[in-house]
Design a protein around this motif. Structure first.
Motif, mmCIF file in Angstrom:
data_model
loop_
_atom_site.group_PDB
_atom_site.id
_atom_site.type_symbol
_atom_site.label_atom_id
_atom_site.label_comp_id
_atom_site.label_asym_id
_atom_site.label_seq_id
_atom_site.Cartn_x
_atom_site.Cartn_y
_atom_site.Cartn_z
ATOM 1 N N LYS A 2 0.846 -1.191 0.000
ATOM 2 C CA LYS A 2 0.000 0.000 0.000
ATOM 3 C C LYS A 2 0.883 1.242 0.000
ATOM 4 O O LYS A 2 2.029 1.207 0.444
ATOM 5 N N TYR A 3 0.303 2.342 -0.507
ATOM 6 C CA TYR A 3 0.975 3.633 -0.494
ATOM 7 C C TYR A 3 0.186 4.562 0.411
ATOM 8 O O TYR A 3 -1.033 4.679 0.289
ATOM 9 N N SER A 5 -0.166 8.386 1.475
ATOM 10 C CA SER A 5 0.236 9.711 1.012
ATOM 11 C C SER A 5 0.666 10.641 2.145
ATOM 12 O O SER A 5 1.496 11.523 1.929
ATOM 13 N N SER A 8 4.142 9.719 2.497
ATOM 14 C CA SER A 8 4.798 9.448 1.209
ATOM 15 C C SER A 8 5.581 8.141 1.278
ATOM 16 O O SER A 8 6.702 8.038 0.789
ATOM 17 N N PHE A 10 5.619 3.618 1.396
ATOM 18 C CA PHE A 10 5.029 2.343 1.028
ATOM 19 C C PHE A 10 4.914 1.492 2.282
ATOM 20 O O PHE A 10 5.807 1.470 3.114
ATOM 21 N N ALA A 23 -4.702 4.249 3.261
ATOM 22 C CA ALA A 23 -3.570 3.873 2.411
ATOM 23 C C ALA A 23 -4.126 3.208 1.157
ATOM 24 O O ALA A 23 -5.115 2.483 1.203
ATOM 25 N N ILE A 26 -1.700 -1.011 -3.907
ATOM 26 C CA ILE A 26 -1.012 -0.969 -5.196
ATOM 27 C C ILE A 26 -0.479 -2.352 -5.539
ATOM 28 O O ILE A 26 -0.177 -3.148 -4.655
ATOM 29 N N TYR A 31 4.006 -0.532 -7.865
ATOM 30 C CA TYR A 31 5.106 -0.235 -6.941
ATOM 31 C C TYR A 31 6.396 0.023 -7.719
ATOM 32 O O TYR A 31 7.086 1.013 -7.496
ATOM 33 N N LEU A 34 6.150 3.322 -9.627
ATOM 34 C CA LEU A 34 6.254 4.480 -8.735
ATOM 35 C C LEU A 34 7.695 4.697 -8.281
ATOM 36 O O LEU A 34 8.183 5.834 -8.243
ATOM 37 N N GLN A 38 9.985 7.974 -9.072
ATOM 38 C CA GLN A 38 10.688 8.749 -8.042
ATOM 39 C C GLN A 38 12.166 8.887 -8.380
ATOM 40 O O GLN A 38 12.749 9.950 -8.191
ATOM 41 N N ILE A 44 5.008 11.162 -6.211
ATOM 42 C CA ILE A 44 3.807 10.323 -6.200
ATOM 43 C C ILE A 44 2.648 11.159 -5.686
ATOM 44 O O ILE A 44 2.759 11.835 -4.664
ATOM 45 N N THR A 52 -2.850 5.932 -7.213
ATOM 46 C CA THR A 52 -1.540 6.569 -7.254
ATOM 47 C C THR A 52 -1.221 7.015 -8.676
ATOM 48 O O THR A 52 -1.662 6.401 -9.651
#
Length: 116
Positions: A2-3, A5, A8, A10, A23, A26, A31, A34, A38, A44, A52
């Motif tokens: 999961k992400y 925010s 920021s 995982f 969360a 993803i 993953y 993303l 980055q 993200i 995402t």
């Protein structure tokens, strides 16, 4: 995976507990995408659909941090000619280089004073 925010970050349920309810789930492919984004300097974000996404990083670098980094570079560049001058083996070019670097550092320090 999961992400989240707000941090920021995982989150993996095998490692993290508890995982916040907001969360975003993803896939392994998301993953990897993303992380790759980055690494390219993107940020993200969460889109309108709650998924995402990657966006361009439009943040303006903090001028103070840029000045401090430049001062570090000047310090590093000064070492060799200063060492030669200290050892008595310095040349006129070494003296000129130290003077040039010090003038640049002085201007940056003056600018830094106006920012703090």
């Amino acid at each position: 995976m999961k992400y989240f925010s707000q941090t920021s970050g995982f989150l993996d349920s095998r490692i993290h507990s508890p995982i916040p309810g907001d969360a975003v789930e993803i896939t392994d492919d998301e993953y990897a995408r993303l992380l790759s984004g980055q690494a390219e300097g993107k940020v993200i974000t969460i889109n309108a659909a709650g998924r995402t996404d990657l966006s361009e990083n439009n943040a303006v670098p903090d001028r103070r941090l840029l000045i401090l980094a430049e001062l570090d570079k000047i310090d590093a560049a000064s070492l060799r000619p200063l060492r030669a001058l200290y050892a008595g083996t310095g040349t006129d070019a070494d003296k000129a280089r130290v003077a040039e670097l010090e003038a640049a550092a002085s201007a940056l320090r003056d600018e830094l004073q106006t920012l703090t």
